[in-house]
Enzyme design. Sequence first.
Site, short mmCIF file in Angstrom:
data_model
loop_
_atom_site.label_atom_id
_atom_site.label_comp_id
_atom_site.label_asym_id
_atom_site.label_seq_id
_atom_site.Cartn_x
_atom_site.Cartn_y
_atom_site.Cartn_z
N GLU A 127 39.99 40.31 36.92
CA GLU A 127 39.32 39.99 35.65
C GLU A 127 39.33 41.22 34.73
O GLU A 127 39.09 42.34 35.16
CB GLU A 127 37.87 39.59 35.95
CG GLU A 127 37.09 39.20 34.71
CD GLU A 127 35.63 38.85 35.04
OE1 GLU A 127 35.13 39.23 36.11
OE2 GLU A 127 35.00 38.20 34.18
N LYS A 183 36.88 31.89 30.39
CA LYS A 183 35.78 31.89 31.37
C LYS A 183 34.69 30.96 30.87
O LYS A 183 34.22 31.11 29.73
CB LYS A 183 35.27 33.33 31.50
CG LYS A 183 34.16 33.53 32.51
CD LYS A 183 33.90 35.02 32.69
CE LYS A 183 32.83 35.32 33.72
NZ LYS A 183 32.73 36.78 33.99
N CYS A 191 35.82 34.61 37.57
CA CYS A 191 34.70 35.25 38.27
C CYS A 191 33.46 34.39 38.53
O CYS A 191 33.39 33.69 39.51
CB CYS A 191 34.34 36.56 37.59
SG CYS A 191 33.27 37.55 38.69
N1 LIG Z 1 32.34 39.29 36.32
C1 LIG Z 1 31.36 38.47 36.66
O1 LIG Z 1 31.25 37.35 36.19
N2 LIG Z 1 30.48 38.97 37.57
C2 LIG Z 1 29.25 38.33 37.90
C3 LIG Z 1 28.88 38.57 39.29
C4 LIG Z 1 29.46 37.60 40.23
O2 LIG Z 1 29.86 36.51 39.83
O3 LIG Z 1 29.52 37.88 41.42
#
Ligand SMILES: NC(=O)NCCC(=O)O
Length: 370
Positions: free
Chosen positions: A118, A195, A232
């Site tokens: 990401e 996203k 993510c």
């Molecule tokens: N980049 C992101 O969405 N991180 C949030 C934490 C997770 O989803 O574990």
Amino acid sequence: MAGELESLESCLERHIPPGELAEVKRILYGGEARKLDLPTAALSAAQEKDFELQGYGFEAAPEQLRRPRIVRVGLIQNKIPLPTDTAVAVQVAALHRRIEEMVGVAAMCGVNIVCFQEAWTMPFAFCTREKLPWTEFAESAEDGPTTKFCQELAKKYNMVVVSPILERDELHGGVLWNTAVVISNSGALLGKSRKNHIPRVGDFNESTYYMEGNTGHPVFQTQFGAIAVNICYGRHHPLNWLMYSMNGAEIIFNPSATIGTLSEALWPVEARNAAIANHCFTCPINRVGTEYYKNAFTSGDGGKAHHELGHFYGSSYVAAPDGSRTPGLSRTQDGLLVAEMDLNLCRQVSDKWNFKLPATCFPTHPELQG
Ligand SMILES: NC(=O)NCCC(=O)O
């Protein structure tokens, strides 16, 4: 990385008696994954360029009417090579160089589709809540320098490239998004997937910069299979995976940036469960290392200001629809994971277990019928 466990797998290999290790792996991972015989030149290049290279294969049963549909995917996890206060253009160039050498090795291993982590062109600076210089890392998904760079890689290596970046949509007021750009092996832009779940947890202050994406659940038909990108935090939402899968995805990539104290216990479970529940392959990728920011930031919880978001624990892996999975890459090192899969396994497991079919056929859910 002082004090960090290298990987769960290396720990098991070291401490479980050899006679029991195979049984432990069967229970934990659905079996001992078949190791790919990767070219010696690729293994030496990875060693020389200081990254881990692992390769595993997933089998499907032979069928009478369909030929095997073999595809090799490459998952790349990496640290940022330069301090976060280096000039923006210099950081981006260093990341381009790093990825270029890793993709070169992926090509030697016969990878057909590669996916990066990401927001791969930048530090994961959203914890700071500062706008400059971080928003300067944003680029056009259609014709920004990173997309052009990936198009060259795609053409050179006949490889589909999934490139998750911070997007600036110049055509719509310069608004920012967290976006995966998908480039065909011909070098043509196939499209983008934004996203769609934005975290507001701990120091993941991403909604300060961009909001929930508006691209739905797109699936991209590539020469090597139908792919989707669940970025993510979307990993925590079972219905998100379901929607990509209902739209036809056979492989769902999950480029991520997440830290040990927040999500490491969830990491081996969520994407693997999604592969099982949705009869597809899933590919979670996490960045590695700890990124330091000159200006301290707080978590809004009365605690002390700090300079780091936390340790990104890597551990990228691939899970198959039958519930088996590869070992994870390192928790501390850059790495390339190559996974060979026969996409016929998706339908074979679907026919065997039927997890999705009842929902689509159930007459009280007409919205789920095509
Ligand atoms: N980049 C992101 O969405 N991180 C949030 C934490 C997770 O989803 O574990």
